[in-house]
Design an enzyme around this catalytic site. Sequence first.
Site, PDB file in Angstrom:
ATOM      1  N   GLY A 202      45.889  39.805  33.799  1.00 34.57           N
ATOM      2  CA  GLY A 202      44.486  40.111  34.004  1.00 34.57           C
ATOM      3  C   GLY A 202      44.165  40.239  35.477  1.00 34.57           C
ATOM      4  O   GLY A 202      44.989  39.924  36.339  1.00 34.57           O
ATOM      5  N   PRO A 204      42.588  39.569  39.275  1.00 34.56           N
ATOM      6  CA  PRO A 204      42.527  38.320  40.053  1.00 34.56           C
ATOM      7  C   PRO A 204      41.202  37.596  39.833  1.00 34.56           C
ATOM      8  O   PRO A 204      40.144  38.220  39.726  1.00 34.56           O
ATOM      9  CB  PRO A 204      42.659  38.796  41.509  1.00 34.56           C
ATOM     10  CG  PRO A 204      43.276  40.153  41.423  1.00 34.56           C
ATOM     11  CD  PRO A 204      42.817  40.744  40.134  1.00 34.56           C
ATOM     12  N   THR A 206      40.265  35.653  37.240  1.00 38.39           N
ATOM     13  CA  THR A 206      39.761  35.521  35.872  1.00 38.39           C
ATOM     14  C   THR A 206      40.134  34.202  35.211  1.00 38.39           C
ATOM     15  O   THR A 206      39.698  33.943  34.095  1.00 38.39           O
ATOM     16  CB  THR A 206      40.274  36.684  35.004  1.00 38.39           C
ATOM     17  OG1 THR A 206      41.690  36.811  35.156  1.00 38.39           O
ATOM     18  CG2 THR A 206      39.611  37.993  35.408  1.00 38.39           C
ATOM     19  N   GLY A 207      40.955  33.371  35.854  1.00 29.24           N
ATOM     20  CA  GLY A 207      41.240  32.041  35.328  1.00 29.24           C
ATOM     21  C   GLY A 207      42.596  31.874  34.702  1.00 29.24           C
ATOM     22  O   GLY A 207      42.777  31.008  33.838  1.00 29.24           O
ATOM     23  N   THR A 209      45.547  30.828  36.125  1.00 27.90           N
ATOM     24  CA  THR A 209      46.164  29.562  36.540  1.00 27.90           C
ATOM     25  C   THR A 209      45.429  28.372  35.935  1.00 27.90           C
ATOM     26  O   THR A 209      46.042  27.396  35.489  1.00 27.90           O
ATOM     27  CB  THR A 209      46.167  29.469  38.075  1.00 27.90           C
ATOM     28  OG1 THR A 209      46.823  30.625  38.614  1.00 27.90           O
ATOM     29  CG2 THR A 209      46.891  28.221  38.530  1.00 27.90           C
ATOM     30  N   GLU A 425      19.290  56.513  51.935  1.00 30.53           N
ATOM     31  CA  GLU A 425      19.239  55.519  50.863  1.00 30.53           C
ATOM     32  C   GLU A 425      18.178  55.868  49.821  1.00 30.53           C
ATOM     33  O   GLU A 425      18.347  55.566  48.630  1.00 30.53           O
ATOM     34  CB  GLU A 425      18.974  54.125  51.443  1.00 30.53           C
ATOM     35  CG  GLU A 425      20.022  53.638  52.431  1.00 30.53           C
ATOM     36  CD  GLU A 425      21.419  53.615  51.843  1.00 30.53           C
ATOM     37  OE1 GLU A 425      21.548  53.470  50.612  1.00 30.53           O
ATOM     38  OE2 GLU A 425      22.386  53.746  52.625  1.00 30.53           O
ATOM     39  N   ASP A 501      30.799  58.025  50.395  1.00 28.25           N
ATOM     40  CA  ASP A 501      30.215  58.557  49.162  1.00 28.25           C
ATOM     41  C   ASP A 501      30.969  59.787  48.679  1.00 28.25           C
ATOM     42  O   ASP A 501      31.237  59.948  47.483  1.00 28.25           O
ATOM     43  CB  ASP A 501      28.741  58.915  49.390  1.00 28.25           C
ATOM     44  CG  ASP A 501      27.907  57.705  49.753  1.00 28.25           C
ATOM     45  OD1 ASP A 501      28.250  56.608  49.296  1.00 28.25           O
ATOM     46  OD2 ASP A 501      26.909  57.859  50.485  1.00 28.25           O
TER      47      ASP A 501
END
Length: 603
Positions: A202, A204, A206-207, A209, A425, A501
Amino acid sequence: MNKKNQGYRIYFVLMLILLGFAIIMSFLQKQKTYYTKEQLLNDIDAGSVTEILIEPNAENGTGVLKVTFAGGNEKQLYVTDVTEIESLLEEKDIPVYIGDIPRENWFLSYVLPVLVILIIGVFLFVMFTSQPSANSQSSKMMNFGKSRARMFTGSENKVTLKDVAGLKEEKEELDEIVEFLKNPGKFLQVGARIPKGVLLEGPPGTGKTLLAKAIAGEASVPFFSISGSDFVEMFVGVGASRVRDLFVDAKKNAPCIVFIDEIDAVARRRGTGMGGGHDEREQTLNQLLVEMDGFAENSGIIVLAATNRVDILDPAILRPGRFDRKVAIGVPDVGGREEILSVHAKNKPLGDDVNLKDIAQTTAGFTGADLENLLNEAAIIAAKEDRKYLVQEDIKRSFIKVGIGTEKKSRIISDKEKKITAYHEAGHAILFHVLPEVGPVYTVSIIPTGLGAAGYTMPLPEKDEMFHTKTEMLEEIMVSLGGRIAEDIIFGDITTGASSDIKKATKMARRMVTRYGMSKNIGVICYEDDDDEVFIGRDLAHAKSHSEEVASEIDKEVKAIVDECYEKAENIIKENINVLHSCAELLMQKEKITREEFEALFA
């Protein structure tokens, strides 16, 4: 020798006493029940509140309420408007007392941590300076091929699956491994074989470890943790030796879990690159393949591995018998984000205006690490303003800081550049508002940021999306071109401010043609293959997936898509030219406008 041991014991006991005292005091300080404004009103209506002590802050009108109940219990509530609460309590005839906000305990906050650090430093200094050094060099050489894995026993690892939020299905899938480690006979009697390896893949943050630690803590078994880069050294044979030593230690402590973090450092596809076929990394991988599923049985050893580059791993390690299961851990949805925010907010005092559900809805695409960083930045902002709790405005400011970068308000900008940025903007913002598949606008600003941008327009994703439609991708290209179009319409000239852009629009148009098959002339054919990259696991020489004629057609199709989007976006901005001028003027005055202020311009 006995005198030395006795001295060590004195230092060790003293350190334990101070640490225990610090832990007890910090635990007592944190025993504050989180209490909400709605619960207070319900308790007042129920008649269970006897008196309330208000500790106001004269500087900003906030304060702390200490509520006393009929049974003698007390609860605490942070409020952002003390005057409103006082008038409410007068209507309810609740006894109110005014006090001062309690000051911080200087001994616990400053003196005790310094004492603990000094004691630990003295203890470590005495330990290291008293070690014999005669054979230190030879002992290092003897241990060079030993495994560097750290072993955590069941009592040391306190993380369980309850500490992992937002990964409900992933936890259910891995719960079978925990059940096998606790009760292997249940599976063996029906002839079942537990998976030898589980690969957690998954993005980096995301849990992965954390989930591996939770599995070991839930099963209460030894847990060996090592990184993939710890195997590979400049000396030939060291990596393979460390793999052998790791599994020897694991067999002695079976049943156990071996966790290899960032396994792509050692398990990349063999026979690739320019370094030849027999190098140290491939030798280490060969030994790892043999240990996971070779002639020797490794019963009771489960290998967990984590990576965010599963596409470059060697096919031999991905086959059943080595990594039997591949658990995909993706970005959490809105429900998962709310659970993760609740976990990270446990140790942070929140004001009565903080709504974690709203924060979860406005942070689409955030990983668990991003959400933790968001609340941490908000806590830092609250601390800098000498507040003892977080308010919603802190989280909004940290959202801008994390998503865009720190605003450089002190930077001097000429009126000409400010005007160009304002119209640039405003062009983005109008397209975000008008086009149905993108937006709406969250904030529009012409304040420079730490990322080198002269301003920014931040959209607000209101829903999680599993895939993107062709219409949505075309509208995103139109939004990317909005700033350049507004510059051309108003000033008759263009700047370099739209370079990023244009790059984004071109990249998306090319992916539509070559990867997603969204072109009528090219057809539903994929001409782009990520595996052709040289340095992620392919040979240097590889054949092109299409001819030069097809490449020319792809370029023409990409240009046609961008030109068509440019024309449509230009027409939309010209139709809303009055809003363009109004938005630019408002930005020149205020430098930053919110969603409500921007949408009011269309009214």
